[in-house]
Design a protein around this motif. Structure first.
Motif, short mmCIF file in Angstrom:
data_model
loop_
_atom_site.label_atom_id
_atom_site.label_comp_id
_atom_site.label_asym_id
_atom_site.label_seq_id
_atom_site.Cartn_x
_atom_site.Cartn_y
_atom_site.Cartn_z
N LEU A 193 -10.64 -3.33 -15.43
CA LEU A 193 -10.87 -1.89 -15.43
C LEU A 193 -10.31 -1.24 -14.17
N THR A 194 -10.53 -1.92 -13.04
CA THR A 194 -10.04 -1.37 -11.77
C THR A 194 -8.52 -1.30 -11.77
N TYR A 195 -7.88 -2.34 -12.27
CA TYR A 195 -6.41 -2.34 -12.33
C TYR A 195 -5.91 -1.21 -13.23
N GLU A 196 -6.56 -1.03 -14.36
CA GLU A 196 -6.15 0.02 -15.31
C GLU A 196 -6.30 1.40 -14.67
N GLN A 197 -7.41 1.63 -13.97
CA GLN A 197 -7.60 2.92 -13.31
C GLN A 197 -6.59 3.12 -12.19
N ALA A 198 -6.33 2.05 -11.42
CA ALA A 198 -5.36 2.16 -10.33
C ALA A 198 -3.98 2.51 -10.87
N ASP A 199 -3.60 1.90 -11.97
CA ASP A 199 -2.29 2.20 -12.57
C ASP A 199 -2.21 3.65 -13.00
N GLU A 200 -3.31 4.19 -13.55
CA GLU A 200 -3.31 5.58 -13.98
C GLU A 200 -3.23 6.53 -12.78
N TYR A 201 -3.98 6.22 -11.72
CA TYR A 201 -3.90 7.06 -10.52
C TYR A 201 -2.48 7.03 -9.93
N ALA B 195 -6.29 -2.70 -3.71
CA ALA B 195 -6.75 -3.56 -2.61
C ALA B 195 -8.09 -4.21 -2.91
N SER B 196 -8.90 -3.57 -3.77
CA SER B 196 -10.23 -4.11 -4.07
C SER B 196 -10.18 -5.29 -5.04
N ILE B 197 -9.00 -5.56 -5.64
CA ILE B 197 -8.88 -6.70 -6.58
C ILE B 197 -7.71 -7.58 -6.15
N PRO B 198 -7.79 -8.20 -4.98
CA PRO B 198 -6.68 -9.02 -4.52
C PRO B 198 -6.42 -10.20 -5.45
N ASP B 199 -5.15 -10.59 -5.53
CA ASP B 199 -4.71 -11.76 -6.32
C ASP B 199 -4.90 -11.60 -7.82
N TYR B 200 -5.16 -10.37 -8.28
CA TYR B 200 -5.29 -10.15 -9.72
C TYR B 200 -3.95 -9.61 -10.25
N MET B 201 -3.32 -10.36 -11.16
CA MET B 201 -2.02 -9.99 -11.71
C MET B 201 -1.07 -9.69 -10.54
N ASP B 202 -0.44 -8.51 -10.53
CA ASP B 202 0.48 -8.16 -9.44
C ASP B 202 -0.16 -7.15 -8.49
N SER B 203 -1.55 -7.21 -8.35
CA SER B 203 -2.24 -6.23 -7.51
C SER B 203 -1.78 -6.30 -6.06
N ASN B 204 -1.46 -7.50 -5.56
CA ASN B 204 -1.00 -7.61 -4.17
C ASN B 204 0.31 -6.86 -3.96
N ASP B 205 1.24 -7.00 -4.91
CA ASP B 205 2.52 -6.28 -4.80
C ASP B 205 2.31 -4.78 -4.92
N ARG B 206 1.44 -4.38 -5.84
CA ARG B 206 1.19 -2.95 -6.03
C ARG B 206 0.48 -2.37 -4.81
N ASP B 207 -0.41 -3.13 -4.24
CA ASP B 207 -1.09 -2.67 -3.02
C ASP B 207 -0.09 -2.50 -1.88
N ARG B 208 0.83 -3.48 -1.73
CA ARG B 208 1.84 -3.37 -0.67
C ARG B 208 2.75 -2.17 -0.91
N GLU B 209 3.12 -1.95 -2.16
CA GLU B 209 3.98 -0.81 -2.48
C GLU B 209 3.28 0.51 -2.14
N CYS B 210 1.99 0.62 -2.48
CA CYS B 210 1.24 1.84 -2.19
C CYS B 210 1.06 2.04 -0.68
N ARG B 211 0.76 0.96 0.03
CA ARG B 211 0.58 1.08 1.49
C ARG B 211 1.88 1.48 2.17
N TYR B 212 3.00 0.96 1.64
CA TYR B 212 4.28 1.34 2.21
C TYR B 212 4.53 2.84 2.01
N ALA B 213 4.23 3.33 0.81
CA ALA B 213 4.44 4.76 0.53
C ALA B 213 3.52 5.61 1.42
N LEU B 214 2.27 5.21 1.58
CA LEU B 214 1.34 5.96 2.41
C LEU B 214 1.75 5.90 3.88
N ALA B 215 2.25 4.73 4.32
CA ALA B 215 2.69 4.60 5.71
C ALA B 215 3.91 5.49 5.98
#
Length: 654
Positions: free
Chosen positions: A474-482, A496-516
């Motif tokens: 559910l968290t991954y689905e909501q994150a993808d929609e946001y 970031a709240s679901i580390p190691d789930y599917m490609d959440s680590n890559d998506r988290d890094r991509e989002c942090r890069y954009a925010l940075a």
């Protein structure tokens, strides 16, 4: 006087001192927020017996996994010593799983006076009304209000941050007057119940006495026939005794001496005030009651003996014998399962009579057990709790909550079960049932379309069934929609709240890069560096953004004259490769090192000797002087836009 920062998302519950076996202070913290706490930094002040500070330690605990509205542990290394008497703990920083950070600001601390009550009847009454977590009456102080659980809250907060109860309800139901009214109402109810039981007992006793008198009357009829046959003989003797009261008195005494107190009493009653007839009647009553008490082998006979003994005037030993008889009667009735009769017997005894307290507790346990069997759980729990540390009382009190929770479980009232079992989290399998209820509640919310609520409930369900996987999905689905909607910050916190789930680590890094990148463009360099943590320099333009943020943050530190920080920041950069882009970087570094008293080149190797020969003044290399401040040439094209010197950033405001 106590001080608290009401904005702090974590709360310290207790501190366990270090020991030789465990050389660390164990801190029990409570997560007041709705997010998972990943890390906490604390400041520990080690105090001696007089409250003086002996040592100060700063420690950051990582990978804590502090779940929302739950306790979690932090172990800070700390050596035990004889001087160590107590530890004062201050929470400095809190990192959430979504990379948000809370920092303590000393100016935000507010003073308050604790509302905790000492161990007293008032605290017992308050716990009866508000539950076992209650520590004191709610009170309003300047800038805040204290809940019945002891938690300070902002004056405009409608709910307690710790227990979640509503402020209006707390002040209306748990004030001293309201608690006293609840306790008085309960006592009146118990008194009415007890009075009703006493009346029933007296009525039954009266019926038994009437039946006994009828039986005795029938026996008397047969006796009167025999008496009539001897009437002629007795007529002569009666005439003789009627003419001689002294002989009657002598006959009564002889009857009493030969073990016939009933016959002796009849004789003494005929004498009226003659001689010491009245005193002898009292002695006859004592002998009759004593004989009845000693020969009694059932509760009914012992009750009759007690009544006879208590009716004898001016004889203290009769009262002592009556108390002894009633105590034995109460014990006998308890063994027979008649707790009402036992309570009635115990009411006749003085409050401090030896053995009464133990029997009262046994009778109370039996009464509460009977109420529990009738499913009157609230009344039964009140009695069990009133028995204090009596063996089995607390377990039975917990079971009076567990049983109704099981019924609500069968009815599908998940919130009701969770609320009830929150008071007995360690009883039997209450913890597992609570997790199951969160799981079923999440399924209901998901069917109703409330994905946020369902995700939160799946998280609270912990290890129950596949709750973790469904929460992550559910968290991954909501994150993808946001992310698709352009809300990168919310998406990043969810990934970031679901580390190691599917490609959440890559998506988290991509989002942090954009925010940075966005933070660097708006000159929020501290935030940019925090977001870029654990992202390699070769990921897109991470190295360039990190270098820019570090350089600009170092310049801010030099303007504040924080030379050590500036030297460390600039020393972490590859200044040789950045000289063309930042022309003053080396001079800034040398200036910061000089002001901070740091060697700018601590690992510079000595120049090699030519052909192994010693250097001479002619062959020794010339010392290169420190570069002078260069004139600022016209700006050349750069990859990073030149900063606006008139723009005040978040870093510069700190």
């Amino acid at each position: 006087m106590n001080y608290i920062d009401l904005s702090c998302p974590a709360e310290l519950f207790r501190t366990a001192m270090p020991t030789e076996e465990i050389p660390a202070a164990t801190l029990t913290l409570f997560n007041l927020s709705d997010r998972v706490i990943a890390s906490v930094e604390v400041l520990l002040r080690l105090l001696d017996e007089d409250g003086g500070e002996t040592e100060r330690l700063a420690y950051r605990g990582r990978a804590l996994n502090g779940r929302p509205h739950s306790t979690f542990l932090l172990t800070a290394p700390c050596a035990p010593s004889e001087e160590l008497h107590s530890i004062d703990v201050v929470i400095e920083k809190v990192w959430f799983a979504d990379n948000e950070v809370w920092r303590r600001e000393p100016g935000k601390s507010i003073a308050y006076i604790s509302n905790a009550l000492p161990v007293s009847p008032a605290l017992t009454k308050l716990k009866y009304a508000a539950g076992e977590t209650a520590v004191g009456y709610p009170v309003e102080q300047e800038g805040l209000w204290l809940c019945v659980c002891g938690r300070p809250n902002p004056e405009d907060a409608e709910f307690c941050a710790r227990c979640g109860r509503q402020k209006e309800m707390i002040f209306s139901r748990f004030s001293p007057e309201a608690v006293e009214a609840q306790v008085n109402m309960r006592e009146r109810q118990l008194d009415l119940n007890s009075r009703s039981m006493r009346e029933d007992t007296i009525r039954l006793q009266r019926i038994r006495e009437e039946e006994y008198q009828q039986k005795k009357s029938r026996q008397g009829t047969r006796i009167r026939i025999l008496i009539a046959m001897a009437a002629s003989v007795a007529l002569c003797a009666g005439t003789f005794f009627g003419l001689s009261p002294w002989l009657r008195l002598l006959s009564g005494r002889e009857a009493l001496a030969t073990g016939n107190p009933a016959g002796a009493k009849e004789t003494f009653l005929l004498l009226g005030d003659y001689g010491n007839a009245k005193e002898m009647i009292t002695e006859c009553d004592w002998q009759i009651a004593l004989e009845t008490a000693d020969s009694g082998n059932d509760a009914e006979t012992m009750a009759k003996a007690s009544a006879l003994l208590r009716a004898i005037p001016g004889k203290p030993e009769a009262i002592d014998k009556a108390n002894e008889t009633d105590l034995l009667r109460a014990r006998m009735l308890l063994e027979q399962g008649d707790w009402q009769g036992a309570q009635e017997a115990l009411l006749l005894l003085p409050e401090d009579y030896e053995g009464k307290g133990e029997l009262e507790q046994k009778a109370g346990m039996a009464q509460a057990a009977a109420l529990k069997d009738e499913e009157k759980y609230e009344e039964a729990r009140t009695i069990f709790l009133s028995l204090g540390e009596y063996p089995g009382a607390r377990e039975q009190a917990s079971d009076c909550l567990y049983k109704p929770a099981q019924k609500k479980m069968e009815q599908g009232d998940w919130d009701g079960v969770i609320e009830i079992l929150s008071g007995i989290p360690d009883y039997l399998n209450s913890r597992e049932i609570t997790l199951e209820c969160h799981y079923h509640k999440a399924e209901g919310l998901l069917e109703a379309g409330d994905r946020d609520g369902a995700s939160r409930e799946f998280l609270l369900a912990g290890d129950w069934s596949d709750a973790k996987e469904r929460c992550k999905a559910l968290t991954y689905e909501q994150a993808d929609e946001y992310y698709a909607a352009g809300d990168i910050k919310t998406a990043q916190s969810l990934f970031a709240s679901i580390p190691d789930y599917m490609d959440s680590n890559d998506r988290d890094r991509e989002c942090r890069y954009a925010l940075a990148s966005a933070a660097a463009e708006s000159r929020e360099f501290t935030l940019a560096l925090e977001l870029l943590q654990n992202i390699p320099d070769d990921y897109k333009k991470t190295g360039s953004i990190r270098a820019q943020a570090t350089y600009e943050k170092a310049k801010v530190a030099t303007r504040r004259e924080e030379w050590t920080e500036a030297a460390e920041l600039l020393g972490s950069l590859d200044r040789q490769s950045l000289r063309r882009q930042y022309r003053d970087i080396e001079n800034l570094y040398l200036q910061a090192c000089e002001k901070a008293g740091i060697n700018p080149y601590p690992e510079t190797p000595a120049p090699p000797e030519a052909d192994g020969a010693a250097e001479t003044p002619e062959t020794a290399p010339e010392t290169t002087p420190a570069p002078a401040e260069p004139e600022q040439p016209a700006a050349e094209p750069m990859d990073t836009p030149a900063p606006d010197p008139f723009l005040v950033t978040e870093d510069e405001q700190q």
